[in-house]
Design an enzyme around this catalytic site. Structure first.
Site, PDB file in Angstrom:
ATOM      1  CG  ASP A   1      -0.175  -0.067   2.526  1.00  0.00           C
ATOM      2  OD1 ASP A   1       1.038  -0.323   2.503  1.00  0.00           O
ATOM      3  OD2 ASP A   1      -0.808   0.158   3.582  1.00  0.00           O
TER       4      ASP A   1
ATOM      5  CE  LYS B   1       1.022   1.030  12.749  1.00  0.00           C
ATOM      6  NZ  LYS B   1       1.158  -0.309  12.238  1.00  0.00           N
TER       7      LYS B   1
ATOM      8  CG  ASP C   1       0.375   3.585   4.752  1.00  0.00           C
ATOM      9  OD1 ASP C   1      -0.685   3.269   4.175  1.00  0.00           O
ATOM     10  OD2 ASP C   1       0.809   2.965   5.729  1.00  0.00           O
TER      11      ASP C   1
HETATM   12  N1  GDD Z   1       0.012 -11.646   3.228  1.00  0.00           N
HETATM   13  C1  GDD Z   1      -0.218 -10.868   4.283  1.00  0.00           C
HETATM   14  N2  GDD Z   1      -0.662 -11.436   5.433  1.00  0.00           N
HETATM   15  N3  GDD Z   1      -0.052  -9.527   4.161  1.00  0.00           N
HETATM   16  C2  GDD Z   1      -0.309  -8.759   5.255  1.00  0.00           C
HETATM   17  C3  GDD Z   1      -0.775  -9.294   6.471  1.00  0.00           C
HETATM   18  C4  GDD Z   1      -0.951 -10.717   6.563  1.00  0.00           C
HETATM   19  O1  GDD Z   1      -1.352 -11.282   7.586  1.00  0.00           O
HETATM   20  N4  GDD Z   1      -0.946  -8.265   7.345  1.00  0.00           N
HETATM   21  C5  GDD Z   1      -0.605  -7.133   6.685  1.00  0.00           C
HETATM   22  N5  GDD Z   1      -0.230  -7.430   5.417  1.00  0.00           N
HETATM   23  C6  GDD Z   1       0.231  -6.496   4.385  1.00  0.00           C
HETATM   24  C7  GDD Z   1      -0.762  -5.379   4.085  1.00  0.00           C
HETATM   25  O2  GDD Z   1      -1.585  -5.752   2.998  1.00  0.00           O
HETATM   26  C8  GDD Z   1       0.157  -4.217   3.722  1.00  0.00           C
HETATM   27  O3  GDD Z   1       0.500  -4.246   2.347  1.00  0.00           O
HETATM   28  C9  GDD Z   1       1.435  -4.492   4.519  1.00  0.00           C
HETATM   29  O4  GDD Z   1       1.381  -5.865   4.891  1.00  0.00           O
HETATM   30  C10 GDD Z   1       1.561  -3.620   5.773  1.00  0.00           C
HETATM   31  O5  GDD Z   1       0.378  -3.728   6.520  1.00  0.00           O
HETATM   32  P1  GDD Z   1      -0.432  -2.428   6.993  1.00  0.00           P
HETATM   33  O6  GDD Z   1      -1.631  -2.911   7.713  1.00  0.00           O
HETATM   34  O7  GDD Z   1      -0.625  -1.485   5.854  1.00  0.00           O
HETATM   35  O8  GDD Z   1       0.592  -1.839   8.070  1.00  0.00           O
HETATM   36  P2  GDD Z   1       0.761  -0.333   8.556  1.00  0.00           P
HETATM   37  O9  GDD Z   1       0.566   0.622   7.429  1.00  0.00           O
HETATM   38  O10 GDD Z   1      -0.063  -0.128   9.769  1.00  0.00           O
HETATM   39  O11 GDD Z   1       2.316  -0.321   9.005  1.00  0.00           O
HETATM   40  C11 GDD Z   1       3.330  -0.800   8.140  1.00  0.00           C
HETATM   41  O12 GDD Z   1       3.650   0.136   7.134  1.00  0.00           O
HETATM   42  C12 GDD Z   1       4.202   1.399   7.623  1.00  0.00           C
HETATM   43  C13 GDD Z   1       4.544   2.242   6.426  1.00  0.00           C
HETATM   44  O13 GDD Z   1       3.392   2.543   5.730  1.00  0.00           O
HETATM   45  C14 GDD Z   1       4.576  -1.122   8.984  1.00  0.00           C
HETATM   46  O14 GDD Z   1       5.481  -1.809   8.155  1.00  0.00           O
HETATM   47  C15 GDD Z   1       5.198   0.139   9.567  1.00  0.00           C
HETATM   48  O15 GDD Z   1       6.411  -0.168  10.214  1.00  0.00           O
HETATM   49  C16 GDD Z   1       5.485   1.136   8.447  1.00  0.00           C
HETATM   50  O16 GDD Z   1       5.994   2.363   8.991  1.00  0.00           O
HETATM   51 MG    MG Z   2      -0.095   0.531   5.494  1.00  0.00          MG
END
Ligand code: GDD
Ligand code: MG
Length: 384
Positions: free
Chosen positions: A135, A186, A247
């Site tokens: 994303d 976080k 993001d």
């Molecule tokens: N296959 C799979 N299985 N993908 C997953 C799963 C899972 O169980 N859980 C999450 N993802 C994928 C989501 O689709 C997304 O592309 C990515 O992993 C990160 O998940 P998000 O839910 O978008 O996390 P976030 O935005 O809260 O935090 C992450 O991204 C930030 C930057 O945008 C973390 O990596 C943070 O450390 C980072 O700063």
């Molecule tokens: Mg994200």
């Protein structure tokens, strides 16, 4: 986490700064299994990476950018609504890629998802493997991240970016050489906010590190793998890159990202057609006096009627914008209808919803899929 000490102990053995022949990255894992909860109702029928941005499923931009950086084999780690990816992208040949799909029975988290696809990789133990959150819209120079990885001999290299409010992200303080000192996902307390550098969601892993992630159970790469690797003395290298980065986890960010792609602020080789101030997809119809600006996208088969004004918004395929409606920074779902003279600002209208005439919706309001809002039912300005 057995194996980490061994790995950390023999780091730099073959990929250190003095190494002459640098490896290119040819394989990538894309994490696309998240539920996209914060994007609902957009993600009720469509997983987040498949929601359209600048006229194509968002994931297309990431795939095309990885391809442009030399990647030819991509494994999609899917979970939520997994079945929609393969019918769209097939074997990836249309994008010059070989794409494989792996679906988790139960969501395995970010680290578990990476481990779960390890057997599909062809890379050797020391080869670099690119990993992306699904994303992220960014202008990151992927080759530069791989270069950093190879020249520093790191076990994992992370794209970092600076943000004003880091609380929703992974905080990544580094020393003056860019070596990662800690990974704080976080942060909850003000004391934990030790830097404005955050994990931007793109990594290069030494392939053998992927094999050290425990298999068969949920693992968070942010909360478990990175802290464990650091504790074991592994070399995590950060590359701060202040290029475009977003993001797309919230509707406001998604709409912004799509408009920025159209406006050319965010780079992508995958934008269909000529861009500028607006992008009107084939088979969409726009009345001659309708005004589309600010990176607005009108999807296939959608209709924007006379006198409507649409700024910085995404109109998904088959949606209808009736005469005189004014839409700003909003996302209108597939086959949704916005009634005459309705004014929408910063809103999300779910697929198939019908907004009657003369409504005023704003500031993060979300209308669920197939909902009906009668004419004049929502107004903010009647007492003005
Ligand atoms: N296959 C799979 N299985 N993908 C997953 C799963 C899972 O169980 N859980 C999450 N993802 C994928 C989501 O689709 C997304 O592309 C990515 O992993 C990160 O998940 P998000 O839910 O978008 O996390 P976030 O935005 O809260 O935090 C992450 O991204 C930030 C930057 O945008 C973390 O990596 C943070 O450390 C980072 O700063
Ligand atoms: Mg994200």
């Amino acid at each position: 986490m057995h194996g980490l000490h061994t790995l950390a102990g023999r780091k730099n053995s073959s990929a250190g700064p003095g190494r002459k022949q640098r490896r290119q990255v040819t394989e990538a894992i894309l994490l696309v299994g998240g539920k996209g909860t914060r994007l609902r109702p957009l993600t009720v029928h469509t997983p987040k990476p498949m929601v359209r941005a600048a006229g194509v499923p968002f994931l297309t931009h990431q795939l095309a950018r990885a391809r442009a950086a030399g990647v030819d084999h991509i494994v999609l780690a899917t979970s939520y609504l997994a079945e929609v990816f393969e019918p769209h992208f097939g074997d990836g040949s249309a994008l010059g890629l070989h794409i494989e799909y792996v679906t988790e029975d139960e969501p395995l988290g970010t680290g578990g998802a990476i481990r779960n696809v390890a057997s599909r990789l062809h890379s050797g133990p020391d080869d670099p493997v690119l990993i992306f959150n699904g994303d992220i819209l960014t202008g990151l120079d992927i080759r530069a991240l791989v270069h950093t990885h190879e020249t520093t001999g790191a076990d994992v290299s992370l794209h970092l970016t600076k943000v004003t409010d880091p609380r929703a992200y992974g905080l990544v303080p580094t020393d003056e050489t860019g070596r990662v000192l800690a990974f704080l996902e976080k942060p909850q307390t003000p004391e934990e906010i030790v830097t404005d550098q955050i994990n931007a969601g793109a990594y290069v892993f030494r392939r053998s590190i992927i094999d050290t992630i425990p298999a068969g159970r949920p693992v968070s790469v942010e909360r478990e793998t990175f802290p464990d690797l650091l504790a074991a003395g592994a070399h995590l290298q950060g590359l701060v890159d202040s290029t475009y980065w977003l993001d797309l986890g919230t509707p406001a960010a998604f709409v912004r990202g799509s408009a920025d792609l159209v406006l050319g602020r965010a780079p992508s080789p995958a934008i269909p057609g000529r861009c500028g101030d607006r992008l009107v997809l084939p088979t969409a119809r726009v009345a001659a006096d309708a005004k589309l600006t600010g990176g607005t996208v009108v999807g296939e088969g959608a209709f924007v009627a006379e006198g409507a004004r649409v700024f910085g918004s995404t109109i998904l395929p088959g949606a209808v914008i009736e005469p005189g409606a004014v839409i700003t920074d909003s996302l209108i779902g597939t086959r949704a209808v916005v009634g005459e003279r309705s004014v929408l600002t910063g809103t999300v209208i779910g697929d198939g919803a019908i907004i009657g005439a003369d409504n005023e919706l704003r500031d993060g309001m979300r209308v669920w899929c197939d909902a009906r809002i009668p004419a004049g039912a929502v107004r903010f300005s009647s007492d003005q």
